[in-house]
Design a protein around this motif. Structure first.
Motif, PDB file in Angstrom:
ATOM      1  N   MET A 124     -10.149 -45.503   8.192  1.00 60.48           N
ATOM      2  CA  MET A 124      -8.913 -45.909   7.514  1.00 60.48           C
ATOM      3  C   MET A 124      -8.197 -47.018   8.279  1.00 60.48           C
ATOM      4  O   MET A 124      -7.665 -47.954   7.671  1.00 60.48           O
ATOM      5  N   GLN A 125      -8.184 -46.940   9.600  1.00 60.75           N
ATOM      6  CA  GLN A 125      -7.542 -47.980  10.396  1.00 60.75           C
ATOM      7  C   GLN A 125      -8.280 -49.309  10.268  1.00 60.75           C
ATOM      8  O   GLN A 125      -7.656 -50.366  10.166  1.00 60.75           O
ATOM      9  N   ARG A 126      -9.604 -49.253  10.232  1.00 58.62           N
ATOM     10  CA  ARG A 126     -10.398 -50.473  10.048  1.00 58.62           C
ATOM     11  C   ARG A 126     -10.113 -51.090   8.681  1.00 58.62           C
ATOM     12  O   ARG A 126      -9.866 -52.289   8.559  1.00 58.62           O
ATOM     13  N   ASP A 127     -10.115 -50.248   7.645  1.00 61.81           N
ATOM     14  CA  ASP A 127      -9.844 -50.736   6.292  1.00 61.81           C
ATOM     15  C   ASP A 127      -8.431 -51.309   6.187  1.00 61.81           C
ATOM     16  O   ASP A 127      -8.211 -52.334   5.530  1.00 61.81           O
ATOM     17  N   HIS A 128      -7.478 -50.658   6.837  1.00 59.52           N
ATOM     18  CA  HIS A 128      -6.081 -51.116   6.842  1.00 59.52           C
ATOM     19  C   HIS A 128      -5.991 -52.509   7.473  1.00 59.52           C
ATOM     20  O   HIS A 128      -5.347 -53.409   6.920  1.00 59.52           O
ATOM     21  N   ALA A 129      -6.635 -52.689   8.623  1.00 59.60           N
ATOM     22  CA  ALA A 129      -6.609 -53.982   9.318  1.00 59.60           C
ATOM     23  C   ALA A 129      -7.298 -55.068   8.486  1.00 59.60           C
ATOM     24  O   ALA A 129      -6.807 -56.201   8.410  1.00 59.60           O
ATOM     25  N   GLN A 130      -8.401 -54.728   7.830  1.00 61.25           N
ATOM     26  CA  GLN A 130      -9.103 -55.708   7.008  1.00 61.25           C
ATOM     27  C   GLN A 130      -8.262 -56.143   5.818  1.00 61.25           C
ATOM     28  O   GLN A 130      -8.218 -57.336   5.492  1.00 61.25           O
ATOM     29  N   LEU A 131      -7.587 -55.201   5.171  1.00 62.44           N
ATOM     30  CA  LEU A 131      -6.721 -55.558   4.054  1.00 62.44           C
ATOM     31  C   LEU A 131      -5.556 -56.410   4.530  1.00 62.44           C
ATOM     32  O   LEU A 131      -5.193 -57.398   3.885  1.00 62.44           O
ATOM     33  N   ALA A 132      -4.959 -56.049   5.667  1.00 67.23           N
ATOM     34  CA  ALA A 132      -3.853 -56.834   6.217  1.00 67.23           C
ATOM     35  C   ALA A 132      -4.294 -58.278   6.455  1.00 67.23           C
ATOM     36  O   ALA A 132      -3.603 -59.224   6.053  1.00 67.23           O
ATOM     37  N   ASP A 133      -5.439 -58.439   7.076  1.00 67.02           N
ATOM     38  CA  ASP A 133      -5.951 -59.788   7.342  1.00 67.02           C
ATOM     39  C   ASP A 133      -6.222 -60.542   6.048  1.00 67.02           C
ATOM     40  O   ASP A 133      -5.869 -61.726   5.923  1.00 67.02           O
ATOM     41  N   ALA A 134      -6.827 -59.878   5.085  1.00 68.74           N
ATOM     42  CA  ALA A 134      -7.156 -60.533   3.818  1.00 68.74           C
ATOM     43  C   ALA A 134      -5.887 -60.955   3.069  1.00 68.74           C
ATOM     44  O   ALA A 134      -5.848 -62.044   2.477  1.00 68.74           O
ATOM     45  N   LEU A 135      -4.864 -60.118   3.082  1.00 70.46           N
ATOM     46  CA  LEU A 135      -3.620 -60.468   2.397  1.00 70.46           C
ATOM     47  C   LEU A 135      -2.903 -61.624   3.086  1.00 70.46           C
ATOM     48  O   LEU A 135      -2.436 -62.550   2.426  1.00 70.46           O
ATOM     49  N   VAL A 136      -2.830 -61.584   4.397  1.00 72.61           N
ATOM     50  CA  VAL A 136      -2.109 -62.621   5.137  1.00 72.61           C
ATOM     51  C   VAL A 136      -2.830 -63.964   5.044  1.00 72.61           C
ATOM     52  O   VAL A 136      -2.190 -65.013   5.031  1.00 72.61           O
ATOM     53  N   GLU A 137      -4.163 -63.931   4.931  1.00 72.75           N
ATOM     54  CA  GLU A 137      -4.915 -65.178   4.766  1.00 72.75           C
ATOM     55  C   GLU A 137      -4.423 -65.975   3.567  1.00 72.75           C
ATOM     56  O   GLU A 137      -4.501 -67.200   3.552  1.00 72.75           O
ATOM     57  N   GLY A 138      -3.938 -65.275   2.550  1.00 72.51           N
ATOM     58  CA  GLY A 138      -3.479 -65.938   1.335  1.00 72.51           C
ATOM     59  C   GLY A 138      -2.103 -66.563   1.437  1.00 72.51           C
ATOM     60  O   GLY A 138      -1.651 -67.219   0.506  1.00 72.51           O
ATOM     61  N   VAL A 139      -1.430 -66.371   2.552  1.00 73.37           N
ATOM     62  CA  VAL A 139      -0.084 -66.924   2.750  1.00 73.37           C
ATOM     63  C   VAL A 139      -0.192 -68.078   3.743  1.00 73.37           C
ATOM     64  O   VAL A 139      -0.724 -67.895   4.843  1.00 73.37           O
ATOM     65  N   PRO A 140       0.322 -69.246   3.381  1.00 71.41           N
ATOM     66  CA  PRO A 140       0.282 -70.366   4.336  1.00 71.41           C
ATOM     67  C   PRO A 140       0.931 -69.966   5.668  1.00 71.41           C
ATOM     68  O   PRO A 140       1.947 -69.258   5.693  1.00 71.41           O
ATOM     69  N   ALA A 141       0.330 -70.391   6.763  1.00 65.86           N
ATOM     70  CA  ALA A 141       0.792 -70.008   8.099  1.00 65.86           C
ATOM     71  C   ALA A 141       2.275 -70.289   8.298  1.00 65.86           C
ATOM     72  O   ALA A 141       2.987 -69.484   8.905  1.00 65.86           O
ATOM     73  N   GLU A 142       2.743 -71.397   7.763  1.00 65.53           N
ATOM     74  CA  GLU A 142       4.152 -71.765   7.964  1.00 65.53           C
ATOM     75  C   GLU A 142       5.118 -70.879   7.175  1.00 65.53           C
ATOM     76  O   GLU A 142       6.323 -70.893   7.425  1.00 65.53           O
ATOM     77  N   ASP A 143       4.609 -70.081   6.238  1.00 69.91           N
ATOM     78  CA  ASP A 143       5.455 -69.205   5.422  1.00 69.91           C
ATOM     79  C   ASP A 143       5.450 -67.747   5.891  1.00 69.91           C
ATOM     80  O   ASP A 143       6.256 -66.936   5.425  1.00 69.91           O
TER      81      ASP A 143
END
Length: 147
Positions: free
Chosen positions: A105-124
C-alpha cells in the motif's frame, strides 16, 4: 451559470470522487475495505493499539471494530496480543502478512503521488499545495463550527 467559486468546488468534488473511486478499486484489488485499510495504516504508523483506540480513530462502535479486526485476523494481516502492562487490555498488531500488505500500500501510495504530481508544472506545485492546505483548513473550520 455557476460562479468561479462554484466551479472550484465542483473540481474539488470531482477530485474527491475520482480519488474515492480509485481508492475503492485498489483496495478491492488487495482484498481490503477502507475501514480495514485504515486500521492497517494506523497500526503501521503508530504501532500496536487497543481496539478502543482504533474504534475512536475510525469513529465506529466497539462492536464494529471487533468485526474489522476479526476480518483482518482471518486474512492474516493483524493479530491480537496481550498488552504488556494492562492485563485487561488487548493490542491489535500487524502480522508479517500485514507488514507486507502495508509495504504494498505504501508503494502504491508513493507511485500515485508521483504520477499525480508529474501532471502539475513544477512552478505551480508549491502554490497548489498551499491552496489545498488552505481549503482543507477552512473546511475543517466550517465543520467544527457546524458541530
Amino acid at each position: 451559470m455557476s460562479t468561479r467559486n462554484e466551479q472550484f468546488l465542483d473540481r474539488l468534488l470531482q477530485l474527491a470522487a475520482l480519488l474515492g473511486d480509485d481508492t475503492e478499486r485498489e483496495l478491492g484489488r488487495l482484498g481490503l475495505t477502507r475501514s480495514r485499510a485504515h486500521v492497517l495504516w494506523s497500526i503501521a504508523g503508530d504501532g500496536p493499539k487497543p481496539q478502543h483506540a482504533l474504534a475512536g480513530e475510525l469513529g465506529v462502535t466497539p462492536r464494529a471494530i471487533t468485526g474489522i479486526v476479526d476480518a483482518l485476523a482471518a486474512d492474516g494481516h493483524a493479530e491480537r496480543r496481550a498488552h504488556p502492562s494492562d492485563r485487561r487490555a488487548v493490542l491489535v498488531a500487524l502480522t508479517p502478512s500485514g507488514e507486507r500488505m502495508m509495504q504494498t500500500m505504501q508503494r502504491d501510495h508513493a507511485q500515485l503521488a508521483d504520477a499525480l504530481v508529474e501532471g502539475v508544472p513544477a512552478e505551480d506545485r508549491e502554490a497548489l499545495d498551499r491552496g489545498l492546505a488552505s481549503v482543507i483548513a477552512r473546511l475543517q473550520e466550517l465543520i467544527e463550527a457546524a458541530s
